[in-house]
Enzyme design. Structure first.
Site, short mmCIF file in Angstrom:
data_model
loop_
_atom_site.label_atom_id
_atom_site.label_comp_id
_atom_site.label_asym_id
_atom_site.label_seq_id
_atom_site.Cartn_x
_atom_site.Cartn_y
_atom_site.Cartn_z
N LYS A 258 -27.35 -35.35 -30.34
CA LYS A 258 -26.32 -36.40 -30.22
C LYS A 258 -24.97 -35.75 -29.86
O LYS A 258 -24.77 -34.57 -30.15
CB LYS A 258 -26.14 -37.12 -31.57
CG LYS A 258 -27.30 -38.01 -31.98
CD LYS A 258 -27.02 -38.61 -33.35
CE LYS A 258 -28.20 -39.42 -33.85
NZ LYS A 258 -28.36 -40.69 -33.15
N ARG A 332 -38.54 -44.31 -35.51
CA ARG A 332 -39.79 -45.08 -35.29
C ARG A 332 -41.02 -44.22 -35.54
O ARG A 332 -42.08 -44.76 -35.84
CB ARG A 332 -39.78 -45.68 -33.88
CG ARG A 332 -39.70 -44.70 -32.76
CD ARG A 332 -39.18 -45.30 -31.46
NE ARG A 332 -37.75 -45.56 -31.52
CZ ARG A 332 -37.05 -46.08 -30.51
NH1 ARG A 332 -37.64 -46.39 -29.37
NH2 ARG A 332 -35.76 -46.28 -30.62
#
Length: 485
Positions: A258, A332
């Site tokens: 990120k 996920r």
């Protein structure tokens, strides 16, 4: 200190007090009303006036504006306006008492003691654990005794959300996977109808949770699978409600790193685990008559020589293979294995919460939690609960259209991101999770947009929000009433 409510009135001069306000005004021979009428225009919603020396028991009185009386449910806003007005007004009143360094405040129930308690307890909370200079501690209590049960309930609801706020706000070197699990275990220690299992890496491997382990292996912190059983139902064999929460205690993005700006906020990427665990702690405190199981896969997502690489293929618990095209779509992967495991419990419903996608924040901002569900029954319960709590939910689509975008994959059964990258990111993430669900009542709550608060929710200070813990608790309360009847 004393916090009293006053409604907006059509007649500019005359203040319209709550019944507690009226009673206090009589006690001081009409002095409060008189002072209020001469100290400027009528009190607007959320605004305050402070008066000193009116009564020896309450040297400081804060009068707060509650807005319109009996505003009721606002269909445009999807919440009960009276309750929201009370929460916001009481919070601002209590903070003024705190600024004056008065250690105790009595709060006018304002016609809804639960909402008043929530406003007081949520409004005063601040994470200053690691600061030498701390805000003065203020203990809010109910003024009068008429609604003590509702007040108590509001305190539990708010303390539940504050627990989630505490866990999300704390630095990632203080809340590691094991410390998170131990903190929740300690909160549940006093309940004899709760079992807490802190499962180690060897157990996770034995369960063949390859997707979860692939995320965890990039970090020096070992993963933990936290499993909580709250047996509140009359019959311990009744089908439980299963909560699943994403527990990434720090998310660097892994190899798909990120940007460094704002990365510190990713200490709250375990907000899903924090909210479901806090909801279970609250359900236990309220003795709600329902069986609940909480599942939280906990780990860090870090870049290292062992970390997932873009293009790697991993195998989930149900045998499906997943191509990891972006290591920052890691939540996920954890949830896929936890959702497979959730199906072992003959669940009445499975509800997972996760700070899953930046796309959810783009879609709804901090106004509401996005809900993706295959069950209208479940949606109705969540939606009706959120109207009462003011912590709103909004239904999002689970179309086949999105499923094709994650199952059309060159190397594996599915990819962990949609093939049109940015398009409908929250929806393709939900479609991915759906591939690991066979339960007919399942809901996925994407809480990325409601993770933190700047100034949008007036009764929460700036920082991690702990949303939608109270909506989850209210949802459990509704479900337990349904099974009771």
């Amino acid at each position: 200190g004393l916090v009293l409510g006053a409604y907006s009135s059509k007649d500019e001069g005359a203040a319209q007090f709550t019944s507690a306000g009226d009673a206090f005004d009589r006690l001081v021979s009409g002095k409060l009303r008189e002072l209020l009428s001469i100290c400027g225009p009528s009190l607007k919603k959320g605004k305050t006036r402070i008066f000193y020396g009116l009564h020896q028991d309450f040297p400081t009185v804060v009068v707060v504006g509650l807005g319109k009386k009996h505003a009721g449910i606002n269909d445009q806003e999807n919440w009960n306006e009276d309750k929201e007005n009370i929460r916001a007004a009481v919070a601002v009143g209590c903070r003024q008492i705190q600024d004056l360094e008065i250690p105790c405040v009595e709060v006018d129930p304002c016609g809804d003691a639960q909402a008043a308690a929530e406003g007081a307890v949520l409004g005063l909370h601040e994470y200053d654990e690691l600061k030498q200079k701390k805000k003065p501690v203020v203990t809010p209590q109910l003024h009068g005794s008429a609604e003590s049960e509702a007040w108590r309930k509001g305190v539990f609801y708010a303390e539940g959300q504050n627990l989630a706020r505490y866990l999300m706000e704390a630095p990632a070197n203080y809340i590691t996977p094991i410390k998170f699990a131990e903190h929740i275990e300690q909160k549940l220690r006093s309940f004899n109808n709760v079992q807490v299992h802190i499962r180690p890496e060897s157990w996770i491997a034995a369960q063949q949770m390859g997707a979860f382990l692939s995320v965890a292996k990039g970090s020096a912190e070992p993963p933990i699978f936290l499993e909580i059983h709250y047996l509140g139902g009359a019959n311990t064999n009744d089908s439980p409600l299963v909560f699943v929460g994403k527990g990434v205690t720090f998310d660097s993005g892994g190899i798909s790193l990120k940007p460094s700006s704002g990365m510190d906020a990713m200490r709250a990427d375990m907000g899903g685990a924090a909210t479901i665990c806090s909801a279970i702690v609250t359900a236990a405190a309220l003795k709600l008559p329902l069986n609940i199981i909480g599942l939280a896969p906990l780990c860090e997502n870090m870049p290292s020589g062992k970390a997932n690489k873009p293009g790697d293929v991993v195998r989930a618990k149900n045998g499906k293979t997943i191509q990891v095209d972006n290591t920052d779509a890691e939540g996920r992967l954890l949830l896929a294995d936890a959702l497979c495991y959730a199906h072992n419990f003959n669940a009445r419903a499975v509800v997972n919460t996760a700070t899953l996608t930046g796309a959810m924040d783009v879609a709804l901002g901090s106004a509401a939690t996005g809900v993706f569900t295959n069950s209208s029954w479940l949606w109705t319960h969540l939606y009706e609960a959120s109207i009462l709590t003011g912590d709103r939910v909004w239904r999002m689509p689970l179309f086949e259209h999105y499923t094709k975008q994650v199952t059309d994959c060159p190397l594996a059964d599915m990819s962990n991101i949609g093939k049109y990258s940015r398009a409908g990111g929250a929806c393709t993430a939900a479609a991915f999770l759906k591939e690991f669900v066979t339960a007919s009542h399942w809901a996925h709550l994407d809480i990325a947009g409601v993770m933190s608060n700047k100034d949008e929710v007036p009764y929460l200070r700036k920082g991690m929000a702990g949303r939608p813990t109270r909506t989850l608790v209210e949802f459990v309360a509704r479900l337990s009433r349904e099974s009771h009847n």
